[in-house]
Design an enzyme around this catalytic site. Structure first.
Site, PDB file in Angstrom:
ATOM      1  N   ARG A 207       0.811  -1.080   0.096  1.00 53.44           N
ATOM      2  CA  ARG A 207      -0.009   0.289  -0.239  1.00 53.44           C
ATOM      3  C   ARG A 207       0.687   1.284   0.073  1.00 53.44           C
ATOM      4  NH1 ARG A 207      -3.811  -3.361  -1.579  1.00 53.44           N
ATOM      5  NH2 ARG A 207      -4.480  -5.033  -0.147  1.00 53.44           N
TER       6      ARG A 207
ATOM      7  N   ASN B 252       2.832  -7.327   8.099  1.00 53.15           N
ATOM      8  CA  ASN B 252       2.904  -9.063   7.400  1.00 53.15           C
ATOM      9  C   ASN B 252       4.308  -9.112   7.063  1.00 53.15           C
ATOM     10  OD1 ASN B 252       0.297  -9.012   7.120  1.00 53.15           O
ATOM     11  ND2 ASN B 252       0.416  -7.530   4.998  1.00 53.15           N
TER      12      ASN B 252
ATOM     13  N   LYS C 282       1.038  -8.241  14.317  1.00 58.50           N
ATOM     14  CA  LYS C 282      -0.370  -8.816  13.504  1.00 58.50           C
ATOM     15  C   LYS C 282      -0.367 -10.105  13.803  1.00 58.50           C
ATOM     16  CE  LYS C 282      -2.413  -8.410   8.772  1.00 58.50           C
ATOM     17  NZ  LYS C 282      -2.257  -8.020   7.557  1.00 58.50           N
TER      18      LYS C 282
ATOM     19  N   GLU D  71      -5.774 -11.754   8.812  1.00 56.46           N
ATOM     20  CA  GLU D  71      -5.471 -11.969   7.388  1.00 56.46           C
ATOM     21  C   GLU D  71      -4.311 -12.946   6.949  1.00 56.46           C
ATOM     22  OE1 GLU D  71      -6.709  -7.729   5.536  1.00 56.46           O
ATOM     23  OE2 GLU D  71      -4.684  -7.770   5.831  1.00 56.46           O
TER      24      GLU D  71
ATOM     25  N   ARG E 189      -1.953  -5.380  17.613  1.00 58.37           N
ATOM     26  CA  ARG E 189      -2.986  -4.844  16.493  1.00 58.37           C
ATOM     27  C   ARG E 189      -4.331  -5.743  16.887  1.00 58.37           C
ATOM     28  NH1 ARG E 189      -2.233  -4.973  11.009  1.00 58.37           N
ATOM     29  NH2 ARG E 189      -2.815  -2.768  10.663  1.00 58.37           N
TER      30      ARG E 189
ATOM     31  N   ARG F 272     -18.343  -8.411   9.883  1.00 55.00           N
ATOM     32  CA  ARG F 272     -16.815  -8.239   9.822  1.00 55.00           C
ATOM     33  C   ARG F 272     -16.590  -7.219  10.763  1.00 55.00           C
ATOM     34  NH1 ARG F 272     -12.393  -6.315   5.357  1.00 55.00           N
ATOM     35  NH2 ARG F 272     -11.058  -5.456   6.697  1.00 55.00           N
TER      36      ARG F 272
ATOM     37  N   LYS G  49      -7.529   0.372  14.776  1.00 47.82           N
ATOM     38  CA  LYS G  49      -7.756   1.289  13.470  1.00 47.82           C
ATOM     39  C   LYS G  49      -8.642   2.129  13.799  1.00 47.82           C
ATOM     40  CE  LYS G  49      -5.806  -1.850   9.883  1.00 47.82           C
ATOM     41  NZ  LYS G  49      -6.006  -2.318   8.608  1.00 47.82           N
TER      42      LYS G  49
ATOM     43  N   ASP H 199     -11.747  -0.783   7.949  1.00 47.38           N
ATOM     44  CA  ASP H 199     -10.296  -0.785   7.352  1.00 47.38           C
ATOM     45  C   ASP H 199     -10.231   0.647   6.591  1.00 47.38           C
ATOM     46  OD1 ASP H 199      -8.527  -2.899   5.140  1.00 47.38           O
ATOM     47  OD2 ASP H 199      -7.775  -1.393   6.877  1.00 47.38           O
TER      48      ASP H 199
ATOM     49  N   GLU I 136      -4.495   3.837  15.561  1.00 45.04           N
ATOM     50  CA  GLU I 136      -3.665   3.426  14.185  1.00 45.04           C
ATOM     51  C   GLU I 136      -4.575   4.181  13.158  1.00 45.04           C
ATOM     52  OE1 GLU I 136      -3.120  -0.131  10.970  1.00 45.04           O
ATOM     53  OE2 GLU I 136      -2.531  -0.598  13.001  1.00 45.04           O
TER      54      GLU I 136
ATOM     55  N   GLU J 287      -4.610   4.118   0.842  1.00 48.33           N
ATOM     56  CA  GLU J 287      -4.811   2.810   0.260  1.00 48.33           C
ATOM     57  C   GLU J 287      -6.102   3.118  -0.368  1.00 48.33           C
ATOM     58  OE1 GLU J 287      -5.635  -1.876   1.519  1.00 48.33           O
ATOM     59  OE2 GLU J 287      -4.617  -0.365   2.898  1.00 48.33           O
TER      60      GLU J 287
ATOM     61  N   TRP K 153     -15.306 -11.213   0.764  1.00 47.71           N
ATOM     62  CA  TRP K 153     -15.481 -10.114   1.133  1.00 47.71           C
ATOM     63  C   TRP K 153     -15.766  -9.309  -0.028  1.00 47.71           C
ATOM     64  CZ3 TRP K 153     -16.577 -10.157   5.880  1.00 47.71           C
ATOM     65  CH2 TRP K 153     -15.871 -11.201   6.809  1.00 47.71           C
TER      66      TRP K 153
HETATM   67  O1  GCW Z   1      -5.825  -2.376   4.795  1.00 43.79           O
HETATM   68  C1  GCW Z   1      -5.460  -3.632   4.767  1.00 43.79           C
HETATM   69  C2  GCW Z   1      -4.492  -3.815   3.771  1.00 43.79           C
HETATM   70  C3  GCW Z   1      -3.635  -4.972   3.759  1.00 43.79           C
HETATM   71  C4  GCW Z   1      -2.930  -4.439   5.139  1.00 43.79           C
HETATM   72  C5  GCW Z   1      -3.827  -4.869   6.249  1.00 43.79           C
HETATM   73  C6  GCW Z   1      -3.561  -4.533   7.771  1.00 43.79           C
HETATM   74  C7  GCW Z   1      -0.334  -4.672   6.065  1.00 43.79           C
HETATM   75  O2  GCW Z   1      -5.218  -4.086   2.424  1.00 43.79           O
HETATM   76  O3  GCW Z   1      -2.380  -4.559   3.044  1.00 43.79           O
HETATM   77  O4  GCW Z   1      -1.898  -5.423   5.574  1.00 43.79           O
HETATM   78  O5  GCW Z   1      -5.124  -4.099   6.125  1.00 43.79           O
HETATM   79  O6  GCW Z   1      -3.632  -3.464   8.211  1.00 43.79           O
HETATM   80  O7  GCW Z   1      -2.871  -5.118   8.351  1.00 43.79           O
END
Ligand code: GCW
Length: 720
Positions: free
Chosen positions: A184, A225, A302, A306, A339, A351, A375, A380, A402, A408, A558
């Protein structure tokens, strides 16, 4: 490069160069110390004739260096340094570093550990200016604050400023990979040149200066990640070199790590956080890292999100997963940022409910050196989200914010969207956790629940692009994040004005239109992308173009229809008691406000609304959608007109880049409008209101356009 520019500037100054816009690539960011108009120079010179420090340290030297650089650029002559108090002396230091400052017996309590005071005073009959703090970092922040006063043409003759940061950890999260790709990221390659490190590129110092100028005191180098090769000795040596380079600027270094590190790095068979071998491994691993980087800040994690490994892989809780790391770094003064961005593909329930459902039962179970990183919204980083219901729901847990600085979901680098307004909206939101007035800001700065370990994180938008952030206006988001991390009560408008004055000009006829453009920009993006609380209707997993139909999302379960729930009756996600009841995760008073069908910002976030239902605007839902999408496009056209009127008042290079991007934004706003309305009309089957044009093409055209644009984008910039 900067030396040539300074000589040019000196020449420019000699010829009284105000008004001639030199080409600029944006590299200097807001630290553009351009000459003050001749009319205003005398009073600034009177306040900063000579720099009078005390004993030196790497941080005090950085402060002095910045004062010299800034005042030379602004006032057009090299700054003298001295030891004696004289008229116009600029005294800087701590009581420990400067006997003069010690002798002043200033009350530095309001400065706290990292803050500063700036005072105009008479000392021994001499009028002086004092920048003082309890430690060197505070002096550095005070130095940048003093320069900012001059850059924004504030009066410096009667200063009585005391400022201290409201958050302990003010941190950038770089989602940067070791192959120098940034997840991103839309500003070129990652800043960290692993093949050049441990040699330090001068750009690293400018990165540190930019962050120190905002009071940011921390950075996470790598993607959440996480690629764990970064823990190999050869990489740790490179990381340590960056830590050394950033240290004088008061920036501590942190790293992302995975719960599975005991296996991937340690070679163990398990990563079960309650396993004695695993516990021992984390301890020795922490010792190893702190041997390489004595003031390492800690870990960002994290987990079970995901597809990332986590404690739940062993039937353990998130708190148990954090605990094993927290115990390991604690003896070294380290922390863990854990996180709360969790959602599980297999769980078809709402979600937006997941994080609250998972973390609230763990309230009070996290160690005191753990911050749960949340977040701003429950989904998201969408163009508009309600605040996350986790804020206010964890009174016994350190909770940090966060935000996402990289856009993005708001047009990557090309679309102009100033995020200060979004973040202000979140921070000012009232959670009612302890009755009215329990703002998110008061939770994040620790005031409401008496937390001392506090923090605000921003997912960085930086890269090797000359302008650092992919566009000139993206710089404003880095800037705004830093200012709000220092003080969450600051207003987005004041920050926008401050940034504009430092980045472009103090000329009111330039400042006003730019600030107006910025202040409306995020709402404009909301209107042409996802008005009325819509969210996640991007196409093809790129998070760039419209795809309300979204047949081939990167996460098939999703797809956009999951989020907007369009059907023959209406549109929107029913999060009321009759639906997923996600609204019940908020305090009753807040739930009522968010559910109110007159609260149009969140109408389709919390409700499924009939296409013909009359809204508080007097329009039906369908007509309101047509109106909002069209109005969004109209507002981008207005932004372009505003910018065109600034031609000649902004240097050609930055003017042209922004003009190009605004042209793309206008075309793509039209694309968004037409694609989304064509799609939603396939459900509403209602006519376009009088005076509103139907999209030029049938739905399939936009579906095709989406794939083509995505392909072009991928090819052009190698996006994720
Ligand atoms: O916003 C999403 C993004 C992922 C990101 C994830 C996160 C780093 O699409 O790219 O991964 O969230 O916040 O972990």
């Amino acid at each position: 490069m900067n030396i040539v520019r300074n000589v040019m500037l000196a020449l420019l100054l000699l010829c009284g160069g105000a008004g001639v816009a030199q080409a600029e690539d944006g590299y200097e960011l807001w630290l553009r110390y351009r000459p003050v108009e001749a009319t205003a120079r005398a009073s600034y010179l009177a306040a900063a004739r000579t720099l009078v420090g005390g004993t030196s340290s790497p941080t005090l030297d950085a402060a002095q260096g910045e004062l010299r650089r800034g005042l030379t650029g602004l006032l057009g002559r090299p700054q003298a340094t001295g030891t004696a108090v004289a008229d116009g002396a600029l005294l800087y230091g701590t009581p420990a570093s400067s006997t003069i400052i010690a002798g002043l017996k200033l009350d530095l309590t309001p400065a706290g550990e990292e803050g500063y005071v700036i005072r105009s005073m008479t000392v021994d009959g001499h009028s002086v200016t004092v920048i003082a703090a309890n430690n060197d970092k505070g002096v550095l922040y005070g130095a940048f604050a003093f320069l900012r006063l001059i850059q924004t043409r504030q009066d410096v003759t009667a200063l009585a400023i005391a400022s201290a940061p409201q958050h302990k950890i003010r941190i950038l999260n770089h989602w940067d990979n070791l192959d120098r790709n940034s997840e991103r990221g839309y500003a070129g390659l990652s800043l960290w040149n692993w093949s050049q490190l441990p040699q330090i590129d001068p750009r690293m110092i400018d990165y540190a200066r930019a962050n120190a100028s905002l009071g940011l005191n921390a950075t996470v180098l790598n993607n959440v990640n996480a690629d764990l090769r970064i823990y190999r000795p050869e990489y740790l040596a490179k990381v340590a070199a960056l830590a050394d380079a950033f240290r004088p600027y008061g920036i501590k270094l942190y790293l992302s790590i995975l719960s599975s590190a005991p296996i991937q790095v340690g070679g163990l068979k398990t990563a079960d956080p309650l396993d004695p071998q695993v516990i021992a491994w984390w301890k020795s691993e922490a010792d190893r890292i702190y041997k390489a980087i004595p003031d390492f800040g800690g870990f960002l994690v994290k987990a079970n999100s995901e597809g990332m490994p986590g404690p739940q892989d062993y039937g353990r809780t998130q708190a148990e997963g954090a605990h094993v790391m927290a115990v390991a770094v604690k003896p070294h003064g380290g922390i863990v940022m854990w996180r709360a961005f969790v959602y599980s593909p297999e769980n078809r329930d709402d979600r937006a409910k997941k994080a609250h459902a998972e973390f609230v039962p763990l309230d009070g179970k996290f160690d005191d050196n753990v911050l749960v990183q949340i977040k701003n919204g429950p989904l998201d980083f969408q163009p508009r989200e309600p605040f996350s219901p986790l804020f206010g729901a964890l009174p016994n847990t350190n909770a940090m914010m966060e935000f996402q600085i990289t856009k993005e979901y708001l047009g990557f680098a090309t679309h102009l969207a100033y995020l200060g307004t979004m973040w202000e909206e979140t921070l000012k939101s009232d959670t009612q956790a302890r009755g009215p007035g329990s703002s998110v800001a008061k939770i994040v700065n620790g005031q409401l629940f008496n937390h001392t370990l506090t923090g605000m994180a921003g997912v960085a938008n930086t890269g090797t692009a000359e302008n650092w952030s992919g566009s000139i206006f993206n710089q404003a988001n880095w800037y705004a994040f830093g200012r709000l991390a220092w003080d969450p009560e600051l207003s987005a408008r004041d920050i926008a004005e401050e940034w504009t004055r430092q980045t472009f000009s103090n000329n009111a006829t330039t400042v006003r239109p730019i600030v107006a453009m910025m202040m409306g920009s995020r709402q404009t993006v909301v209107d042409y992308m996802m008005p009325l609380g819509l969210n996640m209707i991007f196409g093809n997993g790129t998070h760039y173009g419209p795809g309300p139909w979204d047949e081939i999302s990167s996460r098939p379960d999703w797809r956009a229809p999951y989020y907007h729930k369009a059907d023959a009756n209406g549109l929107g996600f029913n999060r009321q008691a009759s639906g997923s009841n996600a609204v019940a995760q908020y305090q009753p008073g807040v739930a009522a406000q968010l559910s109110d069908r007159d609260n149009l910002d969140y109408l389709l976030w919390f409700n499924h609304v009939g296409w013909s239902e009359q809204l508080s605007t007097g329009r039906s839902l369908w007509d309101e959608l047509v109106y909002r999408y069209t109005d969004g496009v109209t507002k981008v056209k207005q932004m372009r007109r505003n910018w065109t009127a600034l031609r000649g008042r902004v240097d050609g290079e930055r003017y042209n880049l922004t003009a190009q991007y605004l042209a793309i934004q206008e075309a793509e706003a039209q694309w968004w409008r037409d694609a989304c309305l064509a799609y939603f009309q396939s459900f509403s089957k209602l006519p376009y209101p009088k005076g509103y044009a139907a999209p030029a093409h049938p739905l399939d055209y936009y579906k095709g356009l989406d794939a083509r644009k995505n392909l072009d984008a991928k090819l052009a910039t190698g996006l994720n």
